[in-house]
Design an enzyme around this catalytic site. Structure first.
Site, PDB file in Angstrom:
ATOM      1  N   CYS A   1     -16.184   3.972 -26.463  1.00 37.89           N
ATOM      2  CA  CYS A   1     -17.523   4.551 -26.563  1.00 37.89           C
ATOM      3  C   CYS A   1     -18.069   4.791 -25.168  1.00 37.89           C
ATOM      4  O   CYS A   1     -18.977   4.076 -24.708  1.00 37.89           O
ATOM      5  CB  CYS A   1     -18.428   3.624 -27.348  1.00 37.89           C
ATOM      6  SG  CYS A   1     -17.964   3.641 -29.060  1.00 37.89           S
ATOM      7  N   GLU A   2     -17.489   5.753 -24.502  1.00 37.62           N
ATOM      8  CA  GLU A   2     -17.879   6.024 -23.117  1.00 37.62           C
ATOM      9  C   GLU A   2     -17.308   7.388 -22.747  1.00 37.62           C
ATOM     10  O   GLU A   2     -16.106   7.614 -22.914  1.00 37.62           O
ATOM     11  CB  GLU A   2     -17.277   4.919 -22.227  1.00 37.62           C
ATOM     12  CG  GLU A   2     -17.593   5.077 -20.809  1.00 37.62           C
ATOM     13  CD  GLU A   2     -18.111   3.788 -20.168  1.00 37.62           C
ATOM     14  OE1 GLU A   2     -18.468   2.836 -20.888  1.00 37.62           O
ATOM     15  OE2 GLU A   2     -18.154   3.762 -18.946  1.00 37.62           O
TER      16      GLU A   2
ATOM     17  N   TYR B   1      -1.024  -1.649 -11.886  1.00 34.78           N
ATOM     18  CA  TYR B   1      -2.478  -1.701 -12.026  1.00 34.78           C
ATOM     19  C   TYR B   1      -3.012  -1.092 -13.320  1.00 34.78           C
ATOM     20  O   TYR B   1      -4.166  -0.670 -13.377  1.00 34.78           O
ATOM     21  CB  TYR B   1      -3.174  -1.054 -10.818  1.00 34.78           C
ATOM     22  CG  TYR B   1      -2.762  -1.694  -9.513  1.00 34.78           C
ATOM     23  CD1 TYR B   1      -3.146  -2.993  -9.194  1.00 34.78           C
ATOM     24  CD2 TYR B   1      -1.939  -1.015  -8.600  1.00 34.78           C
ATOM     25  CE1 TYR B   1      -2.752  -3.595  -8.008  1.00 34.78           C
ATOM     26  CE2 TYR B   1      -1.532  -1.617  -7.414  1.00 34.78           C
ATOM     27  CZ  TYR B   1      -1.947  -2.901  -7.121  1.00 34.78           C
ATOM     28  OH  TYR B   1      -1.548  -3.493  -5.952  1.00 34.78           O
TER      29      TYR B   1
ATOM     30  N   GLY C   1       0.783  -1.238   0.000  1.00 40.05           N
ATOM     31  CA  GLY C   1       0.000   0.000   0.000  1.00 40.05           C
ATOM     32  C   GLY C   1       0.810   1.280   0.000  1.00 40.05           C
ATOM     33  O   GLY C   1       0.248   2.370   0.067  1.00 40.05           O
TER      34      GLY C   1
ATOM     35  N   PRO D   1       4.968  -4.749  -1.069  1.00 42.49           N
ATOM     36  CA  PRO D   1       4.807  -3.612  -1.971  1.00 42.49           C
ATOM     37  C   PRO D   1       4.610  -4.077  -3.412  1.00 42.49           C
ATOM     38  O   PRO D   1       5.320  -4.954  -3.882  1.00 42.49           O
ATOM     39  CB  PRO D   1       6.149  -2.882  -1.836  1.00 42.49           C
ATOM     40  CG  PRO D   1       7.131  -3.959  -1.472  1.00 42.49           C
ATOM     41  CD  PRO D   1       6.371  -4.965  -0.657  1.00 42.49           C
ATOM     42  N   GLY D   2       3.645  -3.497  -4.085  1.00 42.63           N
ATOM     43  CA  GLY D   2       3.450  -3.765  -5.510  1.00 42.63           C
ATOM     44  C   GLY D   2       3.705  -2.477  -6.266  1.00 42.63           C
ATOM     45  O   GLY D   2       4.736  -2.296  -6.930  1.00 42.63           O
TER      46      GLY D   2
ATOM     47  N   TYR E   1     -11.152   5.284 -10.187  1.00 43.24           N
ATOM     48  CA  TYR E   1     -10.825   5.940  -8.906  1.00 43.24           C
ATOM     49  C   TYR E   1     -10.672   7.442  -9.020  1.00 43.24           C
ATOM     50  O   TYR E   1     -10.269   8.082  -8.051  1.00 43.24           O
ATOM     51  CB  TYR E   1      -9.482   5.428  -8.363  1.00 43.24           C
ATOM     52  CG  TYR E   1      -9.264   3.942  -8.358  1.00 43.24           C
ATOM     53  CD1 TYR E   1     -10.212   3.071  -7.833  1.00 43.24           C
ATOM     54  CD2 TYR E   1      -8.073   3.413  -8.832  1.00 43.24           C
ATOM     55  CE1 TYR E   1      -9.970   1.705  -7.818  1.00 43.24           C
ATOM     56  CE2 TYR E   1      -7.830   2.053  -8.808  1.00 43.24           C
ATOM     57  CZ  TYR E   1      -8.788   1.200  -8.306  1.00 43.24           C
ATOM     58  OH  TYR E   1      -8.542  -0.139  -8.281  1.00 43.24           O
TER      59      TYR E   1
HETATM   60  N1  LLP Z   1      -0.930  -6.963  -0.221  1.00 38.69           N
HETATM   61  C1  LLP Z   1      -2.265  -7.121  -0.227  1.00 38.69           C
HETATM   62  C2  LLP Z   1      -2.851  -8.109   0.674  1.00 38.69           C
HETATM   63  C3  LLP Z   1      -3.063  -6.348  -1.092  1.00 38.69           C
HETATM   64  O1  LLP Z   1      -4.370  -6.502  -1.070  1.00 38.69           O
HETATM   65  C4  LLP Z   1      -2.457  -5.415  -1.938  1.00 38.69           C
HETATM   66  C5  LLP Z   1      -3.261  -4.599  -2.853  1.00 38.69           C
HETATM   67  C6  LLP Z   1      -1.051  -5.302  -1.927  1.00 38.69           C
HETATM   68  C7  LLP Z   1      -0.319  -6.090  -1.037  1.00 38.69           C
HETATM   69  C8  LLP Z   1      -0.294  -4.366  -2.823  1.00 38.69           C
HETATM   70  O2  LLP Z   1      -0.630  -3.045  -2.637  1.00 38.69           O
HETATM   71  P1  LLP Z   1       0.270  -1.893  -3.328  1.00 38.69           P
HETATM   72  O3  LLP Z   1       1.598  -1.887  -2.620  1.00 38.69           O
HETATM   73  O4  LLP Z   1       0.441  -2.270  -4.756  1.00 38.69           O
HETATM   74  O5  LLP Z   1      -0.519  -0.658  -3.147  1.00 38.69           O
HETATM   75  N2  LLP Z   1      -6.128  -1.709  -8.060  1.00 38.69           N
HETATM   76  C9  LLP Z   1      -5.979  -0.610  -7.127  1.00 38.69           C
HETATM   77  C10 LLP Z   1      -5.432  -0.976  -5.816  1.00 38.69           C
HETATM   78  C11 LLP Z   1      -6.027  -2.204  -5.190  1.00 38.69           C
HETATM   79  C12 LLP Z   1      -4.955  -2.952  -4.525  1.00 38.69           C
HETATM   80  C13 LLP Z   1      -5.453  -4.128  -3.798  1.00 38.69           C
HETATM   81  N3  LLP Z   1      -4.514  -4.786  -2.987  1.00 38.69           N
HETATM   82  C14 LLP Z   1      -5.253   0.541  -7.799  1.00 38.69           C
HETATM   83  O6  LLP Z   1      -5.146   0.563  -9.003  1.00 38.69           O
HETATM   84  O7  LLP Z   1      -4.844   1.483  -7.113  1.00 38.69           O
END
Ligand code: LLP
Length: 463
Positions: free
Chosen positions: A391-392, A421, A278, A321-322, A364
């Site tokens: 088309c939106e 994402y 996150g 972290p993603g 979002y």
């Molecule tokens: N760990 C868990 C259990 C999660 O649910 C998530 C994200 C992450 C790690 C990685 O989070 P990050 O570090 O990438 O923020 N699709 C949305 C965000 C939803 C993320 C859901 N879970 C977006 O585009 O912002």
């Protein structure tokens, strides 16, 4: 519109107030290093380059739209997280942000672990040679088949998300003659997005088992009784695009409180605590993300302090972290198709992609930056909205941005910080074909996910 609190954060939620956009930047050709991948710059002709490659050449060779991913940047961010957390902690890259086999190999080489949340992500990880014991398997409704494959493969941990799943995983593990390492995901009553967090008594969401009402304690009780499970720790994930560490502070306090209760009730000190992902990145120049070493220091201090207060040995910390690893490493390269000035309002700039390659703005109200990439310009700034070809009317890529007033069809524009994402949430809406991911490094480019073709679409449509 009724969206208010959203996983991507409050600034990514409600419709932005009228006239919220900032004044035009002093120099439209300047590139803010915060939002661009590390090797992005302009050459002597003003063409945007990445890893020494001109975007004009990349567009010619690979077409547009395309996600262009800076491999050296990805690796250096992955390494920075790994180094910051050291050998006493684990970094699991969250594959949902963007996963491909090349990414899995980079992670493996950089000694990171991987968090997957579906059979598809698991298959990708395994097929690219990620050792199963470095994989964590997440999800609030894993199928029996997915669980079986994960246990059989020998994943390092399954993160249990419900009472049903505790029994399900235990059963499957036992039937395979295994003891599966698991964590229990709990909801601690903290929701954090961007610069704010809310601490509440309970969590109204589908993930995890609430700490409130003794439910998490009951889940631990049950997991400890089942032979097929080895309970190694507690997991908490509090939100997305977080800059402020205070949400983690409250979460860690509550998780450690549970660890203490477990010790007092069962005489067991669980060895691990996972604080999820996150962590925020810069989508625009207004965002100020923290460096991995600051985050690692803050999290480790928080957990150590809480454990000392509870007289517990400090557990091994893990994080997921993603976005913070892959988000800044890529930009989307588009070609401008039409430029439509609407008097007194703004200019609509249509590109050859849109909500199918970046749903985050529509979903979002996420904010992005944009730059003219195929050349520089001395023209006046023009308030623009970058829109797609779908088309939106909500098909917006960048809601408010300044582009030079001489922008014309055929120009290339680039939207930075689209590594997370965007490809992973891409769709085929309007039967638009999903763009390729082109990895660039040291003057060389290679496709790591190829562009979808009409043949791909028709292959799925069996008539
Ligand atoms: N760990 C868990 C259990 C999660 O649910 C998530 C994200 C992450 C790690 C990685 O989070 P990050 O570090 O990438 O923020 N699709 C949305 C965000 C939803 C993320 C859901 N879970 C977006 O585009 O912002």
């Amino acid at each position: 519109m009724s969206r208010s609190a959203h996983p991507a954060g409050p600034r990514h939620a409600d419709v932005l107030p009228e006239g919220h956009y900032a004044a035009p930047p002093a120099d439209l050709n300047a590139l803010d290093a915060k939002v661009w991948a590390q090797t992005v710059t302009r050459d002597a002709d003003g063409v945007l380059t990445v890893a020494g490659l001109r975007v004009t050449d990349l567009a010619e060779q690979y077409g547009t739209p395309a996600y262009i991913l800076d491999e050296a940047d990805f690796r250096s961010r992955a390494r920075a997280w790994r180094t910051a957390f050291g050998t006493d902690a684990d970094v699991f890259y969250a594959g949902k942000a963007f996963l491909s086999r090349a990414v899995v190999r980079w992670l493996h080489e950089e000694a990171l672990n991987l968090d997957v949340c579906s059979g598809g992500e698991l298959a990708t990880a395994l097929s690219a040679g990620m050792p199963a014991d470095r994989i964590a398997f997440h999800g609030n409704n894993k199928s029996t088949e997915e669980i079986r494959r994960a246990v059989e493969a020998g994943v390092g941990r399954i993160v249990l998300d419900s009472f049903q799943e505790i029994v399900r995983v235990a059963h499957i593990a036992q039937s395979l003659g295994k003891r599966q390492r698991v964590q229990i995901r709990i909801t601690v009553g903290v929701e954090a997005h961007t610069h704010e967090f809310i601490a509440t008594a309970h969590e109204d969401q589908k993930f995890g088992i609430p700490l409130a009402g003794g439910q998490a304690a009951e889940a631990v009780r049950r997991a400890l009784q089942l032979d097929g499970l080895e309970l190694i720790g507690i997991h908490s994930h509090i939100g997305s695009q977080i800059f402020d560490m205070s949400g983690f502070e409250v979460a860690a306090h509550r998780v450690v409180g549970l660890l203490k209760d477990i010790r007092d009730e069962h005489g067991v000190e669980l060895p691990e605590i996972d604080l999820g992902g996150g962590l925020g990145i810069a989508y625009t120049s207004d965002d100020d993300p923290r460096e991995p070493h600051e985050i690692a220091k803050a999290l480790s201090e928080i957990v150590t302090r809480e454990c000392e207060a509870a007289r517990l040995a400090t557990p091994r910390i893990s994080v997921e972290p993603g976005r913070a690893i892959v988000g800044p490493t890529a930009f989307t390269l588009y070609e401008v198709g039409t430029v439509k000035p609407l008097d007194g309002l703004r200019t609509y700039v249509s590109v050859d992609g849109g909500m199918s390659d970046n749903i985050r703005t529509a979903l979002y109200d996420a904010e992005y930056s944009v730059a003219l990439a195929s050349r520089t310009s001395d023209a006046e700034p023009m308030l623009s909205r970058v829109v797609g070809k779908h088309c939106e009317s909500g098909d917006i890529v960048v809601r408010d941005a300044f582009l030079p007033a001489d922008l014309a069809p055929g120009d290339l524009i680039a939207v930075p910080a689209t590594g997370a994402y965007c490809r992973s949430m891409a769709s085929n809406y309007n039967h638009v074909l999903r763009p390729p991911v082109v990895a660039v490094k040291d003057g060389e480019a290679r496709v790591i996910v190829r562009r979808e073709t009409e043949e791909d679409l028709l292959r799925l449509d069996v008539g």
